[in-house]
Design a protein around this motif. Structure first.
Motif, PDB file in Angstrom:
ATOM      1  N   GLU A   1       0.814  -1.222   0.000  1.00 38.15           N
ATOM      2  CA  GLU A   1       0.000   0.000   0.000  1.00 38.15           C
ATOM      3  C   GLU A   1       0.845   1.269   0.000  1.00 38.15           C
ATOM      4  O   GLU A   1       0.612   2.186  -0.797  1.00 38.15           O
ATOM      5  N   SER A   2       1.857   1.337   0.882  1.00 40.95           N
ATOM      6  CA  SER A   2       2.682   2.542   0.958  1.00 40.95           C
ATOM      7  C   SER A   2       3.584   2.718  -0.254  1.00 40.95           C
ATOM      8  O   SER A   2       4.110   3.809  -0.505  1.00 40.95           O
ATOM      9  N   MET A   3       3.772   1.639  -1.028  1.00 44.21           N
ATOM     10  CA  MET A   3       4.547   1.712  -2.267  1.00 44.21           C
ATOM     11  C   MET A   3       3.652   1.935  -3.479  1.00 44.21           C
ATOM     12  O   MET A   3       4.033   1.667  -4.613  1.00 44.21           O
ATOM     13  N   ASN A   4       2.418   2.408  -3.196  1.00 49.37           N
ATOM     14  CA  ASN A   4       1.468   2.790  -4.245  1.00 49.37           C
ATOM     15  C   ASN A   4       0.903   1.598  -5.011  1.00 49.37           C
ATOM     16  O   ASN A   4       0.583   1.702  -6.199  1.00 49.37           O
ATOM     17  N   PHE A   5       0.783   0.431  -4.310  1.00 44.49           N
ATOM     18  CA  PHE A   5       0.041  -0.716  -4.831  1.00 44.49           C
ATOM     19  C   PHE A   5      -1.291  -0.746  -4.065  1.00 44.49           C
ATOM     20  O   PHE A   5      -1.380  -1.397  -3.025  1.00 44.49           O
TER      21      PHE A   5
ATOM     22  N   PHE B   1       7.077   0.569 -16.311  1.00 42.52           N
ATOM     23  CA  PHE B   1       6.075   0.878 -15.289  1.00 42.52           C
ATOM     24  C   PHE B   1       6.422   0.198 -13.982  1.00 42.52           C
ATOM     25  O   PHE B   1       6.659  -1.014 -13.941  1.00 42.52           O
ATOM     26  N   PHE B   2       6.468   0.972 -12.908  1.00 43.98           N
ATOM     27  CA  PHE B   2       6.512   0.485 -11.538  1.00 43.98           C
ATOM     28  C   PHE B   2       5.569   1.384 -10.743  1.00 43.98           C
ATOM     29  O   PHE B   2       5.586   2.610 -10.924  1.00 43.98           O
ATOM     30  N   PRO B   3       4.740   0.825  -9.857  1.00 44.03           N
ATOM     31  CA  PRO B   3       3.765   1.654  -9.142  1.00 44.03           C
ATOM     32  C   PRO B   3       4.398   2.757  -8.292  1.00 44.03           C
ATOM     33  O   PRO B   3       3.779   3.796  -8.056  1.00 44.03           O
ATOM     34  N   PHE B   4       5.635   2.534  -7.840  1.00 44.72           N
ATOM     35  CA  PHE B   4       6.233   3.463  -6.886  1.00 44.72           C
ATOM     36  C   PHE B   4       7.142   4.507  -7.528  1.00 44.72           C
ATOM     37  O   PHE B   4       7.716   5.333  -6.823  1.00 44.72           O
TER      38      PHE B   4
ATOM     39  N   VAL C   1      10.804   8.864  -7.785  1.00 39.89           N
ATOM     40  CA  VAL C   1       9.841   8.461  -6.759  1.00 39.89           C
ATOM     41  C   VAL C   1       8.484   9.121  -7.025  1.00 39.89           C
ATOM     42  O   VAL C   1       8.388  10.334  -7.221  1.00 39.89           O
ATOM     43  N   ASP C   2       7.441   8.285  -7.057  1.00 41.57           N
ATOM     44  CA  ASP C   2       6.099   8.784  -7.328  1.00 41.57           C
ATOM     45  C   ASP C   2       5.652   9.709  -6.186  1.00 41.57           C
ATOM     46  O   ASP C   2       5.843   9.374  -5.006  1.00 41.57           O
ATOM     47  N   PRO C   3       5.058  10.851  -6.494  1.00 47.11           N
ATOM     48  CA  PRO C   3       4.567  11.740  -5.429  1.00 47.11           C
ATOM     49  C   PRO C   3       3.625  11.049  -4.449  1.00 47.11           C
ATOM     50  O   PRO C   3       3.563  11.430  -3.271  1.00 47.11           O
ATOM     51  N   ALA C   4       2.904  10.011  -4.898  1.00 53.23           N
ATOM     52  CA  ALA C   4       2.009   9.285  -4.004  1.00 53.23           C
ATOM     53  C   ALA C   4       2.783   8.600  -2.881  1.00 53.23           C
ATOM     54  O   ALA C   4       2.283   8.474  -1.749  1.00 53.23           O
TER      55      ALA C   4
ATOM     56  N   TYR D   1       8.248  15.490   3.835  1.00 51.82           N
ATOM     57  CA  TYR D   1       8.221  14.824   2.522  1.00 51.82           C
ATOM     58  C   TYR D   1       7.069  15.390   1.697  1.00 51.82           C
ATOM     59  O   TYR D   1       6.142  14.667   1.307  1.00 51.82           O
ATOM     60  N   ASP D   2       7.149  16.659   1.431  1.00 52.69           N
ATOM     61  CA  ASP D   2       6.148  17.350   0.626  1.00 52.69           C
ATOM     62  C   ASP D   2       6.541  17.212  -0.838  1.00 52.69           C
ATOM     63  O   ASP D   2       7.569  17.752  -1.265  1.00 52.69           O
ATOM     64  N   PRO D   3       5.743  16.485  -1.642  1.00 48.22           N
ATOM     65  CA  PRO D   3       6.136  16.267  -3.045  1.00 48.22           C
ATOM     66  C   PRO D   3       6.233  17.551  -3.871  1.00 48.22           C
ATOM     67  O   PRO D   3       6.787  17.529  -4.969  1.00 48.22           O
ATOM     68  N   LYS D   4       5.725  18.652  -3.354  1.00 52.07           N
ATOM     69  CA  LYS D   4       5.856  19.924  -4.062  1.00 52.07           C
ATOM     70  C   LYS D   4       7.207  20.577  -3.804  1.00 52.07           C
ATOM     71  O   LYS D   4       7.603  21.502  -4.527  1.00 52.07           O
ATOM     72  N   LYS D   5       7.922  20.077  -2.784  1.00 51.48           N
ATOM     73  CA  LYS D   5       9.188  20.701  -2.405  1.00 51.48           C
ATOM     74  C   LYS D   5      10.397  19.793  -2.593  1.00 51.48           C
ATOM     75  O   LYS D   5      11.535  20.273  -2.649  1.00 51.48           O
ATOM     76  N   ILE D   6      10.180  18.492  -2.667  1.00 51.98           N
ATOM     77  CA  ILE D   6      11.293  17.549  -2.789  1.00 51.98           C
ATOM     78  C   ILE D   6      11.062  16.626  -3.978  1.00 51.98           C
ATOM     79  O   ILE D   6       9.960  16.545  -4.528  1.00 51.98           O
ATOM     80  N   SER D   7      12.097  15.926  -4.364  1.00 45.52           N
ATOM     81  CA  SER D   7      12.012  14.892  -5.404  1.00 45.52           C
ATOM     82  C   SER D   7      13.053  13.832  -5.079  1.00 45.52           C
ATOM     83  O   SER D   7      13.895  14.007  -4.192  1.00 45.52           O
ATOM     84  N   GLY D   8      13.000  12.748  -5.810  1.00 41.37           N
ATOM     85  CA  GLY D   8      13.952  11.680  -5.527  1.00 41.37           C
ATOM     86  C   GLY D   8      13.932  10.616  -6.605  1.00 41.37           C
ATOM     87  O   GLY D   8      13.034  10.582  -7.446  1.00 41.37           O
ATOM     88  N   PHE D   9      14.933   9.756  -6.565  1.00 43.38           N
ATOM     89  CA  PHE D   9      14.949   8.614  -7.475  1.00 43.38           C
ATOM     90  C   PHE D   9      15.201   7.339  -6.703  1.00 43.38           C
ATOM     91  O   PHE D   9      15.702   7.354  -5.573  1.00 43.38           O
TER      92      PHE D   9
END
Length: 226
Positions: A15-19, A130-133, A169-172, A184-192
């Motif tokens: 669930e937390s990995m967007n599945f 495609f990966f959900p996360f 990393v998906d914003p979800a 961990y605000d997806p509007k302020k950070i990003s990641g791979f």
């Protein structure tokens, strides 16, 4: 380095990995579930982790960004044993989270890593996947280490070998982390993130034909790598 439990909850593994519950991407994981969990809420049900990705969430929940970790560990899937498949194998994942992390950072990191593993002449290329996360996601190929990219039986005459998956990393996923770490605000950070099978790389690098050799306990085999 990040570590986590091999017996994991549905929440961290999926669930937390967007599945989301019922998502068809769950079917690709061939999950081994712990018996007698039917009365628990789905997110609390226990299973044998199918990837090391739950450690990404556990790490983000425990510390604010920036994060730069590698995650080695054992994973379990309901795979029938054959020359290249095992119900037990190992993965290594990487996670980088900060401000202004881009896909170019991901490509540069993996290109450097592949050259370190297989030699400076190795080339990398990326294809949409495609990966959900992760979003966007990519499969990474390296130029064939056996023929130098000319084309041979081992690379199916393509000159390339598919080796790992990766993506931004998906914003979800950040939204789940933000429930405990609001930074961990997806509007302020990003990641791979990226992940690869340890045995698959070792089999290719050292010419090993049976994945079961890693788990048979034959010291004559294992002693070659000490």
């Amino acid at each position: 380095m990040g570590v986590g439990p091999e017996v994991e909850t549905d929440y961290y593994n999926f669930e937390s990995m967007n599945f989301p519950p019922g998502h068809p991407a769950r079917d690709t994981q061939d999950t081994l579930v712990v018996a007698g969990q039917e009365r628990r809420p789905q997110r609390d049900r226990l299973l044998m982790r199918t990837h090391t990705s739950p450690v990404q969430m556990r790490t983000m929940e425990s510390q604010p960004p920036p994060v730069r970790i590698v995650i080695p560990g054992k994973v379990h899937r309901n795979d029938a044993a054959d020359a290249t498949h095992s119900p037990i194998f190992h993965q290594v994942e990487g996670l980088c989270v900060d401000t202004n992390i881009t896909f170019s950072d991901l490509k540069g990191t993996l290109d450097h890593a592949m050259k370190a593993l297989f030699g400076s002449a190795v080339k990398t290329r990326f294809f949409p996947s495609f990966f959900p996360f992760t979003e966007p996601s990519a499969d990474v190929q390296i130029s064939c280490i056996f023929c130098g990219g000319k084309g041979c039986r081992k690379c199916k005459n393509s000159g390339w070998i598919e080796l790992l998956g990766c993506g931004m990393v998906d914003p979800a996923v950040f939204a789940f982390a933000a429930e405990k770490q609001p930074t961990y605000d997806p509007k302020k950070i990003s990641g791979f993130a990226f992940g690869m099978g340890v045995e698959r790389i070792a089999m290719m690098k050292y010419g090993i034909s049976e994945i079961g050799s890693f788990f048979a306990g034959d010291m004559r085999f294992l002693g070659q790598f000490v």
